[in-house]
Design a protein around this motif. Structure first.
Motif, PDB file in Angstrom:
ATOM      1  N   ARG A 125       0.609  -1.511   0.233  1.00 24.94           N
ATOM      2  CA  ARG A 125      -0.053  -0.027   0.159  1.00 24.94           C
ATOM      3  C   ARG A 125       0.807   1.694   0.006  1.00 24.94           C
ATOM      4  O   ARG A 125       0.149   2.338  -0.647  1.00 24.94           O
ATOM      5  CB  ARG A 125      -1.428  -0.088   1.492  1.00 24.94           C
ATOM      6  N   LYS A 126       1.460   1.157   0.800  1.00 23.70           N
ATOM      7  CA  LYS A 126       2.581   2.512   0.715  1.00 23.70           C
ATOM      8  C   LYS A 126       3.297   2.548  -0.409  1.00 23.70           C
ATOM      9  O   LYS A 126       3.687   3.909  -0.843  1.00 23.70           O
ATOM     10  CB  LYS A 126       3.809   2.421   2.179  1.00 23.70           C
ATOM     11  N   SER A 270     -15.496   7.761   0.037  1.00 23.81           N
ATOM     12  CA  SER A 270     -14.493   7.448   1.425  1.00 23.81           C
ATOM     13  C   SER A 270     -13.567   7.780   2.151  1.00 23.81           C
ATOM     14  O   SER A 270     -13.302   8.047   3.024  1.00 23.81           O
ATOM     15  CB  SER A 270     -14.514   5.814   0.743  1.00 23.81           C
ATOM     16  N   PHE A 271     -12.754   8.494   1.078  1.00 24.13           N
ATOM     17  CA  PHE A 271     -11.454   8.756   1.110  1.00 24.13           C
ATOM     18  C   PHE A 271     -11.646  11.180   1.282  1.00 24.13           C
ATOM     19  O   PHE A 271     -10.655  10.966   2.257  1.00 24.13           O
ATOM     20  CB  PHE A 271     -10.304   9.019   0.221  1.00 24.13           C
ATOM     21  N   LEU A 272     -12.788  11.426   0.937  1.00 24.99           N
ATOM     22  CA  LEU A 272     -11.792  13.009   1.088  1.00 24.99           C
ATOM     23  C   LEU A 272     -14.139  13.526   0.907  1.00 24.99           C
ATOM     24  O   LEU A 272     -14.081  12.830   0.282  1.00 24.99           O
ATOM     25  CB  LEU A 272     -11.108  13.308   0.717  1.00 24.99           C
ATOM     26  N   ASN A 273     -14.039  14.736   0.512  1.00 29.27           N
ATOM     27  CA  ASN A 273     -14.695  15.452   0.435  1.00 29.27           C
ATOM     28  C   ASN A 273     -14.274  16.364  -0.538  1.00 29.27           C
ATOM     29  O   ASN A 273     -13.210  17.480  -0.323  1.00 29.27           O
ATOM     30  CB  ASN A 273     -16.163  16.136   1.577  1.00 29.27           C
ATOM     31  N   PHE A 285      -5.214   7.234   3.251  1.00 32.45           N
ATOM     32  CA  PHE A 285      -4.734   5.879   1.725  1.00 32.45           C
ATOM     33  C   PHE A 285      -5.347   4.734   2.842  1.00 32.45           C
ATOM     34  O   PHE A 285      -5.877   3.352   2.435  1.00 32.45           O
ATOM     35  CB  PHE A 285      -3.833   6.314   1.673  1.00 32.45           C
ATOM     36  N   ASN A 286      -4.037   4.520   3.365  1.00 30.66           N
ATOM     37  CA  ASN A 286      -3.721   3.448   4.607  1.00 30.66           C
ATOM     38  C   ASN A 286      -5.202   2.526   5.835  1.00 30.66           C
ATOM     39  O   ASN A 286      -4.496   1.562   5.930  1.00 30.66           O
ATOM     40  CB  ASN A 286      -2.310   3.626   5.196  1.00 30.66           C
ATOM     41  N   ILE A 289      -8.137   1.931   2.483  1.00 31.10           N
ATOM     42  CA  ILE A 289      -7.970   0.778   1.464  1.00 31.10           C
ATOM     43  C   ILE A 289      -7.938  -0.677   2.351  1.00 31.10           C
ATOM     44  O   ILE A 289      -8.810  -1.252   1.988  1.00 31.10           O
ATOM     45  CB  ILE A 289      -7.038   0.758   0.982  1.00 31.10           C
ATOM     46  N   PRO A 290      -7.375  -1.397   3.448  1.00 30.66           N
ATOM     47  CA  PRO A 290      -7.859  -1.998   4.089  1.00 30.66           C
ATOM     48  C   PRO A 290      -9.454  -2.128   4.971  1.00 30.66           C
ATOM     49  O   PRO A 290      -9.583  -3.733   5.006  1.00 30.66           O
ATOM     50  CB  PRO A 290      -6.924  -2.386   5.185  1.00 30.66           C
ATOM     51  N   ALA A 291      -9.631  -1.973   5.254  1.00 28.13           N
ATOM     52  CA  ALA A 291     -10.873  -1.662   5.895  1.00 28.13           C
ATOM     53  C   ALA A 291     -12.595  -1.623   4.991  1.00 28.13           C
ATOM     54  O   ALA A 291     -12.714  -2.421   5.215  1.00 28.13           O
ATOM     55  CB  ALA A 291     -11.023  -0.563   7.026  1.00 28.13           C
ATOM     56  N   LEU A 292     -12.618  -0.525   3.702  1.00 31.51           N
ATOM     57  CA  LEU A 292     -13.403  -0.814   3.511  1.00 31.51           C
ATOM     58  C   LEU A 292     -13.239  -1.470   1.559  1.00 31.51           C
ATOM     59  O   LEU A 292     -14.148  -1.838   1.676  1.00 31.51           O
ATOM     60  CB  LEU A 292     -13.628   0.496   2.638  1.00 31.51           C
TER      61      LEU A 292
END
Length: 623
Positions: A125-126, A270-273, A285-286, A289-292
């Motif tokens: 991911r990184k 999900s990431f931002l408005n 991001f970190n 990604i793994p949760a959703l």
């Protein structure tokens, strides 16, 4: 004469030599001999040459992978590939994409590096974040509203300054970067797990300083770039081995394309408005990604495996050189969805594959129940769904009810609102008549709820519109799913997820108010209204609270569509069909019982033998 001692130390090999050594190791360990031969053949056929150097250009890669121009994602994809091609010395990015660099790219994007880097190096991911990120020192120091004002007031000037700050070698990659000052990055060095594992596998771990790649705390992925990448990831999600991306060209025209953009916007939310932030930081991001969406990058594997299959190797010919009989495309490729639903479509299916393995979804789903076709009733739901002995996905869609506190509703709406607790959280958003889509994944068969709910710890409660969110099962309690028809003991009834069963709630029996769980979805028995509750303050119940939205909210909505899809193959469909056929025969046999002969005692004896009356049975309605 004495001999002076030498202070010379072994000179570590150059970056270029180490990268070549690692590429050779990847090629030998991660590819089969046939794949490696094909890879070299593909590269040779695609590469441009300059000064004895063979390399791939942006348009070459886009054409080979058949990346659609309408998505506008080619520059973003090439930025990512050029960064990963510099692995493990990411400070040297962007890389010229020669043969060794493309070995790095294919190995990492198809996750084959695990065959070599076995020391826990399973998280990329990184690396993916850095490959998509830009480094804008001027904007990173401002608040989101100040960032937006700067771009609006000086759109051309800020763009020119950013472009002039880019090295000439990077401008062709369209990096919109402004490198952070060294003093800002001092003390913020970051060890990349993959880099450490790669250097360690070659015994060069101590020979190089780490953290020389750009630090993530000054980086962000521009919202527009990430939207384009999400659209590509939605498109490639169902891609199979050696399957051409052009076979999904029908998803890029008219309403299909608009639907793809709308779905990408839901995932982006999900990431931002986008109205308040310019891009996605690594922390977001970190976490998200793994949760959703843990499988969001899964489509990269079949996409970049195209480099491992050369068209010059034709396995369709027989030993004598004659071509094998052609097979019609219809026999080779099944549709992604075998049935048509009012909610489910190709884009939502790809979105769901971001958190449910695609092997259980594409070309595997069957429409079991649709309210539009089978009727909005729990009886129809039961007859269509209860016999399916494999996982199911329930989808429900509707529009939010008015949020005016003085609005009490009329008729059925008013009756529904009276069954809900008086305490009310604010809505998830303030958009009127907004379309909401929720869903549930259940691995266990459906059944009636008595004292305990059903469902397992792999149950998923999720939202698809207007924001992508996933609420995973917790171990606080096991109130995952319940199904109750209205009765004397259950006057309200309905289908719920995350709510305690009505029979176990004394307050429910006294007040006829539904007991909503901290994170729950409740549908009334007529499938006319629904309510989703997210009590973040309580820290969750049967389902965990949202990672993306850390606040309390509640959505009450009028249901427009509801459907259930079965996850399984032909065997599950056969068993369900056999059960339906048996029930049809039993019902027909009951209808053919010859009653009304005039002999009441004989008719009664016949009904008692059939078990329909007698004892405590009244012989009334069997509904």
């Amino acid at each position: 004469m004495g001999q002076a001692q030498s202070d010379e130390r072994p000179v570590p090999p150059s970056h270029e030599n180490i990268a070549k050594e690692l590429a050779d190791k990847f090629a030998q360990k991660c590819f089969t001999s046939l794949e490696l031969y094909s890879f070299k053949d593909v590269f040779k056929s695609l590469a441009d040459r300059q000064d004895h150097i063979r390399y791939l250009k942006e348009d070459t890669i886009s054409r080979f992978l058949e990346i659609p121009d309408v998505l506008g994602v080619s520059p973003v994809l090439f930025q990512m590939v050029s960064y990963i091609g510099a692995f493990p010395f990411l400070e040297d990015a962007p890389a010229v994409l020669g043969l060794e660099q493309m070995v790095m790219v294919v190995t990492i994007l198809t996750e084959r590096y695990g065959r070599v880097l076995a020391r826990g190096a399973t998280d990329r991911r990184k690396l993916l974040f850095k490959s998509l990120a830009v480094y804008d020192r001027k904007l990173s120091g401002l608040s989101p509203s100040e960032q937006r004002n700067v771009r609006e007031e000086n759109p051309e000037n800020s763009r020119d300054q950013a472009v002039n700050a880019i090295p000439v070698s990077a401008r062709s990659l369209r990096f919109a970067v402004d490198e952070a000052k060294e003093e800002e990055d001092s003390g913020a060095e970051e060890d990349d797990e993959l880099v450490l594992a790669a250097l360690g596998s070659l015994d060069y771990l101590g020979a190089f300083k780490h953290g020389s790649s750009p630090a993530t705390h000054n980086a962000m992925i521009p919202a527009d770039n990430w939207r384009k990448m999400i659209m590509l990831l939605l498109l490639v999600a169902p891609l199979g081995a050696q399957e051409s991306l052009s076979s999904y060209s029908d998803r890029l025209t008219g309403s299909e394309l608009e639907g793809l953009r709308a779905t990408a916007d839901c995932v982006l939310a999900s990431f931002l408005n986008v109205e308040q932030a310019a891009g996605i930081k690594f922390a977001q991001f970190n976490a998200i990604i793994p949760a959703l969406m843990p499988f969001i990058f899964g489509g990269f594997t079949p996409l970049f495996e195209h480099f491992l299959f050369s068209k010059n190797l034709d396995f369709r010919r027989t030993k004598d050189g004659s071509p094998r009989p052609a097979t019609s495309p219809a026999e080779l490729v099944q549709p992604l969805l075998q049935d048509r639903g009012s909610i489910m479509n190709h884009n939502l299916l790809s979105q769901i594959s971001f958190f449910i393995p695609s092997s259980s979804l594409f070309r595997k789903l069957r429409l079991l129940y649709s309210g539009d076709e089978d009727g909005f009733s729990m009886g129809s739901f039961e007859s269509k769904v209860f016999n399916w002995r494999a996982p199911t996905i329930l989808l429900v869609s509707g529009t939010r009810l008015e949020d005016d506190p003085t609005h009490k509703g009329i008729g059925a709406e008013s009756a529904f609102l009276k069954t809900l607790p008086s305490r009310r959280f604010p809505p998830g958003s303030l958009v009127k008549n907004e379309r909401l889509t929720y869903g549930v994944y259940l691995s266990q068969p459906w059944k009636y709820t008595h004292r305990e709910c059903f469902g397992g710890e792999d149950t998923l409660l999720f939202q698809l519109q207007p924001i992508h969110d996933v609420f995973r099962a917790s171990t606080v309690n096991r109130d995952y799913a319940s199904f109750n028809k209205p009765s004397a003991s259950v006057p309200i009834g309905g289908v719920s997820f995350g709510c305690p069963p009505p029979q176990s709630t004394q307050a429910y029996r006294r007040s006829n108010v539904v007991s909503l769980g901290p994170v729950s979805l409740a549908l009334d028995s007529s499938f006319e209204f629904g309510c989703f509750t997210h009590n973040y303050t309580s820290r969750g119940g049967a389902f965990q609270t949202s990672v993306a939205r850390k606040f309390d909210f509640e959505d009450r909505f009028r249901i427009s569509s509801i459907e259930v899809w079965g996850c399984g193959g032909d065997e599950e469909a056969r068993l369900q069909a056999e059960r339906w056929a048996w029930e049809a025969r039993e019902a027909e046999a009951r209808r053919r019982v010859n009653l009304g002969t005039g002999d009441i005692d004989a008719d009664r004896a016949l009904l008692e033998m059939a078990g329909l009356i007698g004892g405590n049975r009244s012989g009334g309605s069997m509904a």
